[in-house]
Write an enzyme that holds these catalytic residues in place. Structure first.
Site, PDB file in Angstrom:
ATOM      1  N   SER A 166     -68.429  36.918 -10.827  1.00  0.00           N
ATOM      2  CA  SER A 166     -69.958  36.504 -10.900  1.00  0.00           C
ATOM      3  C   SER A 166     -70.415  37.112 -11.638  1.00  0.00           C
ATOM      4  O   SER A 166     -71.373  36.834 -12.580  1.00  0.00           O
ATOM      5  CB  SER A 166     -70.657  35.882  -9.519  1.00  0.00           C
ATOM      6  OG  SER A 166     -70.681  36.818  -8.646  1.00  0.00           O
ATOM      7  N   GLU A 211     -88.526  28.528  -3.679  1.00  0.00           N
ATOM      8  CA  GLU A 211     -88.769  29.237  -2.735  1.00  0.00           C
ATOM      9  C   GLU A 211     -88.256  30.440  -4.096  1.00  0.00           C
ATOM     10  O   GLU A 211     -87.962  30.349  -4.954  1.00  0.00           O
ATOM     11  CB  GLU A 211     -87.499  28.973  -2.240  1.00  0.00           C
ATOM     12  CG  GLU A 211     -88.230  28.232  -1.147  1.00  0.00           C
ATOM     13  CD  GLU A 211     -86.812  28.447   0.579  1.00  0.00           C
ATOM     14  OE1 GLU A 211     -86.240  29.208   0.301  1.00  0.00           O
ATOM     15  OE2 GLU A 211     -86.899  27.350   0.511  1.00  0.00           O
ATOM     16  N   HIS A 250     -76.800  39.966  -8.839  1.00  0.00           N
ATOM     17  CA  HIS A 250     -76.818  38.227  -9.896  1.00  0.00           C
ATOM     18  C   HIS A 250     -77.409  38.675 -10.811  1.00  0.00           C
ATOM     19  O   HIS A 250     -78.915  39.530 -10.773  1.00  0.00           O
ATOM     20  CB  HIS A 250     -76.741  37.080  -9.544  1.00  0.00           C
ATOM     21  CG  HIS A 250     -75.177  36.963  -8.599  1.00  0.00           C
ATOM     22  ND1 HIS A 250     -75.357  36.749  -7.032  1.00  0.00           N
ATOM     23  CD2 HIS A 250     -74.704  37.330  -9.030  1.00  0.00           C
ATOM     24  CE1 HIS A 250     -74.650  36.471  -7.238  1.00  0.00           C
ATOM     25  NE2 HIS A 250     -73.246  36.833  -7.869  1.00  0.00           N
TER      26      HIS A 250
END
Length: 447
Positions: free
Chosen positions: A203, A378, A385
């Site tokens: 990622s 939220e 990341h």
């Protein structure tokens, strides 16, 4: 944005024969004025259909402006008219798998324009291109298009979310963004000779398809000369060395690699976790990395190892703590053992994070208060990341690593990049990234 991609294997099989007969080049003249000779007209109403094979794929309200009607002096069918919108818009063309040189012509005969171009899943292809009235800019960049198909019996084992990505289909998709994008023309031509740089990773490398997440693999195309290099980013969130192989992602890369291509390998974040993909750093991790190296070399490819960047983890004195254990050192050892070029992103990221410090570094990662984006109720607090700014700065580190350690590939980097010192990253105030329309508050796999 409407869901208009059918990325299943059935679709790929259905269109494969037609795509094999597709032309090697495409020329599109955007706008409602006279169509330039040899070009295909594209109007705001030219919506993509499978039958047409090209068109707009966005709900943004598009308009066409024809400046050629106001004067017969200095008329130019290609630049007299353009398509524009006050929101980002997408244009897609059905093409076979491969690398393509894309040339865009931007500007307005009677007004200013400001356009940023991205491809596929938010790959950065240009910075913001600003033109004054009567000025036009033509930019060329090279885009990789891929499909899950390896051969008649095998496909990459995609995760469900990947089926909606803009980069696993027989389509080349362009995103036009910015405060005033004005597109006069797009030309696309196949390039079978360019060097392909394949990316294998997780990622922190993948083309993150939704805001506000980003990774260095989708920023690095911006750093290379047109026609010289295509970035084929096969990284995916949550991947580790073993799962990348078992899902046939490495097989896919090897099916496409030709002599002189590169394979960048960056794994560690998920390999260190307990589970079926876990590998020990100085044994099975090194063995798996050597497998990738061996496979690339069999195809005449050039492997490049990349140590994983640190997570954002500071101690009380403002220094980065190592959360990756011995994996970066195992990657360094493997590079020495196998005589492979190494980009030590781990070391560079430590320097860069500490130069920012605990507070400023928040801007480089996905840290946003609640309601910063639509549907985000939220706060987002992610120390792995990157924001688009952070991903770009990591990509700058990669480019410096290429200059220092991969000299042949470095010849294809843009010459106006300048030098980059991780101890003095670019100020946040200089960063410009108009948001893409696809947004999610869901954190990518991996940590």
């Amino acid at each position: 944005m409407k869901k208009r991609f059918i990325t299943t294997s059935l679709y790929c099989l259905t269109v494969a024969a037609a795509l094999a007969q597709a032309p090697a080049s495409y020329k599109f003249d955007f706008g409602s004025g006279k169509v330039a000779k040899g070009y295909t007209a594209v109007l705001p109403t030219t919506h993509y259909t499978k039958e047409l094979g090209y068109g707009f794929t966005t709900e943004a309200q598009l308009t066409a402006v024809d400046r050629g009607q106001s004067s017969r002096v200095g008329r130019n069918a290609l630049t007299d008219d353009y398509c524009t919108s006050d929101k980002p818009f997408y244009f897609t063309v059905d093409v076979p798998e491969g690398n393509y040189d894309v040339t865009v012509t931007l500007g307005d005969k009677a007004g200013e324009s400001a356009t940023m171009v991205r491809a596929e899943s938010r790959r950065l292809m240009t910075g913001q291109i600003v033109t004054k009235a009567g000025q036009f800019e033509t930019r060329t960049f090279t885009v990789n298009v891929r499909t899950p198909k390896i051969n008649d019996q095998q496909n990459v084992r995609l995760k469900p979310r990947e089926r909606g990505y803009l980069n696993w289909d027989n389509q080349l998709t362009l995103e036009f963004n910015g405060p005033s994008p004005k597109v006069c023309a797009v030309e696309i031509s196949r390039n079978d000779k360019t060097t392909t740089v394949f990316l294998a990773g997780n990622s922190t490398v993948v083309d993150q398809d939704r805001e506000p997440w980003a990774a260095w693999g989708q920023m690095i195309p911006r750093f290379f000369k047109a026609r010289k290099v295509a970035i084929a980013n096969h990284a995916e969130s949550g991947e580790a060395l073993k799962s990348f192989v078992s899902e046939k992602r490495l097989d896919k890369i090897m099916s496409l690699m030709k002599p002189g291509d590169y394979l960048f390998i960056e794994f560690a974040h998920n390999d260190q976790k307990q589970g079926s993909a876990h590998v020990e750093p100085f044994t099975t991790y090194k063995e798996q990395v050597k497998l990738y190296i061996s496979e690339a070399r069999k195809k005449g490819g050039i492997p490049v190892l990349v140590t994983s960047m640190h997570r954002r983890s500071f101690d009380s004195t403002g220094h980065i703590t190592n959360t990756l254990g011995d994996y970066p050192e195992a990657m360094r050892q493997t590079a020495r053992d196998e005589n492979v070029a190494l980009i030590d992103l781990n070391a560079m990221s430590k320097t860069m994070y500490e130069s920012w410090g605990p507070e400023t570094s928040l801007k480089a990662f996905v840290h946003y208060p609640a309601n910063s984006f639509p549907g985000q109720t939220e706060a987002l607090k992610d120390n792995t990341h990157f924001s688009t700014y952070g991903a770009y700065e990591i990509a700058r580190c990669i480019a410096e690593g290429i200059k220092a350690n991969v000299p042949e590939l470095a010849k294809s980097l843009l010459t106006d990049l300048g030098t980059f010192d991780p101890a003095q990253p670019d100020p946040l105030a200089t960063w410009n990234w108009p948001l893409s329309p696809m947004i999610t508050a869901v954190k990518p796999d991996g940590n």
